[in-house]
Enzyme design. Structure first.
Site, PDB file in Angstrom:
ATOM      1  N   HIS A 196      20.209 -10.011 -25.934  1.00 31.05           N
ATOM      2  CA  HIS A 196      21.301 -10.866 -25.454  1.00 31.05           C
ATOM      3  C   HIS A 196      22.593 -10.531 -26.202  1.00 31.05           C
ATOM      4  CE1 HIS A 196      19.774 -13.777 -22.574  1.00 31.05           C
ATOM      5  NE2 HIS A 196      18.694 -13.991 -23.317  1.00 31.05           N
ATOM      6  N   ASP A 215      19.035 -14.383 -18.640  1.00 26.08           N
ATOM      7  CA  ASP A 215      18.052 -15.408 -18.295  1.00 26.08           C
ATOM      8  C   ASP A 215      18.400 -15.879 -16.888  1.00 26.08           C
ATOM      9  OD1 ASP A 215      16.857 -15.250 -20.801  1.00 26.08           O
ATOM     10  OD2 ASP A 215      18.193 -16.766 -21.647  1.00 26.08           O
ATOM     11  N   GLU A 220       8.165 -15.747 -21.097  1.00 33.12           N
ATOM     12  CA  GLU A 220       9.307 -16.402 -20.441  1.00 33.12           C
ATOM     13  C   GLU A 220       9.546 -15.774 -19.067  1.00 33.12           C
ATOM     14  OE1 GLU A 220      12.649 -16.013 -23.061  1.00 33.12           O
ATOM     15  OE2 GLU A 220      11.672 -17.073 -24.711  1.00 33.12           O
ATOM     16  N   HIS A 241      13.368 -14.445 -18.469  1.00 38.31           N
ATOM     17  CA  HIS A 241      14.075 -13.504 -19.346  1.00 38.31           C
ATOM     18  C   HIS A 241      13.854 -12.056 -18.919  1.00 38.31           C
ATOM     19  CE1 HIS A 241      15.847 -12.243 -23.255  1.00 38.31           C
ATOM     20  NE2 HIS A 241      15.087 -11.178 -23.044  1.00 38.31           N
TER      21      HIS A 241
END
EC number: 3.4.13.22
Length: 241
Positions: free
Chosen positions: A155, A162, A219, A222
């Site tokens: 990130h 996301d 996740e 992500h």
């Protein structure tokens, strides 16, 4: 005498009828004029000028760009610019989605594929300045939930996003959990879910992988751009109005 009376009555009726017709015609003329005057004096509604999108052609792949300047086909719900997130704190000064140019190119191509299937990408988070990573670490200093800012995350390199899917009209697509749900229900390998949820996750994962992204097991939201893995962690900050 009777003949004169008949002539007089005839002339009178003609005059009265003529006056009434004249009054009606004048009324119609007046209405037309009033409408014309109103139409000419009424303020004209101006159409909002169309936002001219920029081109990514010729830009360095590692440069940072604001995604909304290059495509108007995305949806945004940037949670860390609000308190609606697992931190329960706002860590961005304002909501913007920036990425590296190469990430933006891949996202636009992936979104074009989703559009053909009746969906579009909605963003929860995009590039994250390293200083924001430090803010998050201060609130939740747990590497299970927040990457250690000394090392940083993709990130912080402008190569991770996301995301979820919504319909073309912006309606939520059920993915089984909300964004930033930390539990087995959010795992990609958890198959103990209704088939429609599994289908939605599969569509998201397979399409993103087709355009150069890879996921993490825990996740469903992500995605990292493989080509950005070796980029440097940076602290580029965008301006807020």
């Amino acid at each position: 005498m009777k003949k004169n009376v008949r002539v007089f009555l005839t002339i009178t009726l003609l005059l009265v009828f003529g006056c009434r017709q004249s009054t009606k015609e004048e009324g119609k003329t007046r209405q037309v004029l009033e409408k014309s005057i109103y139409r000419d004096s009424a303020p004209k509604q101006k159409k909002a000028p169309a936002v001219k999108l920029k081109s990514l052609a010729g830009l360095r792949d590692t440069a940072f760009v604001r995604l909304a300047d290059y495509s108007d086909q995305f949806v945004y719900d940037l949670r860390y610019a609000t308190t609606n997130n697992f931190l329960k704190a706002q860590v961005y000064d304002c909501a913007e989605c920036y990425t590296r140019v190469k990430t933006a190119k891949a996202l636009i191509k992936a979104n074009e594929a989703f559009l053909k299937k009746g969906y579009r990408i909605k963003f929860f988070d995009c590039y994250r300045p390293n200083s924001v990573q430090y803010k998050m670490w201060k609130i939740v200093p747990n590497p299970q939930y927040v990457a250690n800012p000394k090392k940083g995350s993709i990130h912080n390199k402008g190569g991770a996003v996301d995301i979820t899917l919504v319909t073309l009209e912006g309606k939520k697509v059920d993915m089984g959990t909300d964004f930033d749900f930390f539990g087995k229900k959010a795992y990609h390998d958890n198959l103990d879910l209704p088939q429609d949820i599994l289908d939605h996750r599969k569509l998201l994962k397979e399409t993103m992988e087709e355009y150069g992204f890879w996921s993490i097991r825990t996740e469903w939201w992500h995605y990292n751009l493989a080509a950005a893995s070796n980029d440097k962690v940076v602290d580029f900050k965008w301006k807020c109005d």
